[in-house]
Design a protein around this motif. Sequence first.
Motif, mmCIF file in Angstrom:
data_model
loop_
_atom_site.group_PDB
_atom_site.id
_atom_site.type_symbol
_atom_site.label_atom_id
_atom_site.label_comp_id
_atom_site.label_asym_id
_atom_site.label_seq_id
_atom_site.Cartn_x
_atom_site.Cartn_y
_atom_site.Cartn_z
ATOM 1 N N SER A 104 67.907 43.138 67.266
ATOM 2 C CA SER A 104 66.453 43.248 67.195
ATOM 3 C C SER A 104 65.827 41.998 66.566
ATOM 4 N N PRO A 153 78.310 53.885 73.509
ATOM 5 C CA PRO A 153 76.985 54.467 73.261
ATOM 6 C C PRO A 153 77.067 55.789 72.496
ATOM 7 N N THR A 155 74.439 59.208 70.871
ATOM 8 C CA THR A 155 73.173 59.909 71.085
ATOM 9 C C THR A 155 72.117 59.368 70.135
ATOM 10 N N ASP A 156 70.863 59.684 70.426
ATOM 11 C CA ASP A 156 69.774 59.239 69.557
ATOM 12 C C ASP A 156 69.947 59.792 68.143
ATOM 13 N N ALA A 157 70.367 61.046 68.043
ATOM 14 C CA ALA A 157 70.555 61.658 66.724
ATOM 15 C C ALA A 157 71.685 60.964 65.963
ATOM 16 N N GLN A 158 72.759 60.659 66.663
ATOM 17 C CA GLN A 158 73.859 59.945 66.017
ATOM 18 C C GLN A 158 73.430 58.548 65.583
ATOM 19 N N ARG A 159 72.657 57.891 66.427
ATOM 20 C CA ARG A 159 72.191 56.539 66.086
ATOM 21 C C ARG A 159 71.311 56.569 64.837
ATOM 22 N N ALA A 160 70.480 57.578 64.724
ATOM 23 C CA ALA A 160 69.632 57.694 63.527
ATOM 24 C C ALA A 160 70.487 57.876 62.275
ATOM 25 N N GLU A 161 71.533 58.696 62.373
ATOM 26 C CA GLU A 161 72.436 58.881 61.232
ATOM 27 C C GLU A 161 73.188 57.593 60.906
ATOM 28 N N ASP A 163 72.216 54.534 61.543
ATOM 29 C CA ASP A 163 71.287 53.558 60.976
ATOM 30 C C ASP A 163 70.991 53.861 59.506
#
Length: 283
Positions: A104, A153, A155-161, A163
């Motif tokens: 990013s 890759p 999931t979005d939930a896993q990525r949030a955790e 991060d």
Amino acid sequence: MESSRTLSRYDLMCDRVAAQVIAQYSTSFSLATRFLAPRVRTDVRNLYAMVRIADEIVDGAAGADAAQLLDAYETQVLAAPAARFHTDPVLHAWANSARRCDFSAEHVTAFFASMRRDLNQSTYDPADFDAYVYGSAEVIGLMCVAAFVADEPVTDAQRAELDEGACALGAAFQKVNFLRDLAEDRDDLGRTYFPQLRGRGIDDAVKAELVDDIRADLARARRAIPLIPSSGRGAVAAAEALFSELNERIDATPAATLATTRVSVPRHRKLYLTARAVRRTRD
């Protein structure tokens, strides 16, 4: 075809240059990266090399031209992914990894904002401290997560955790380094990062408060380790184990000693801790 082979050879040379940077500057991180999958190891080392050069600019290597050089380097780093070839090996390696991992630009900008603080800010209030730690350390963790998930890759939930855990671990690493480098930061660089130490030296009560805060960061980071893709899980567990050990050694060191002595972990102990941490991720 010859051009493609030549560029691949150049890519490899640049990756090796970046690997030498981390080996020269950080034995702990260098050891931990050995447990990364090969492609992720390259990306993390390339990221570290870029960050290290920025650190050198603000820590005195660039002299009076530091501000100008830091601005120029940030511009180069942000623009680098758009070009396939760079004459600077570290910039070339960084660009390849930035494209592959989709690092990013916002995280890069936050990192350079914290580096810029080191040029003109010597003490921190709580808000400034949090902003500095975010830019100097937490975003590095976030970019490491981007490298971990590039080929695996989540999931979005896993990525949030992931991060959240990466930010906690990055903050812990930075705070441990602040405690280890109290004397150098104060005497050589004229900086005092912890708000609790503005205008005063460290004592055992303040040290205990800081150590407990780091323990909380490390505990939060540990909860996310099982979610890390296999390409990075062992390495993160190893790094967390090394910094947990450092934090406990700091806790056992009197504040008066800590103010003048850099705490470290002997190499044989590092090897034991990293091997044990990696093994536990595979059980």
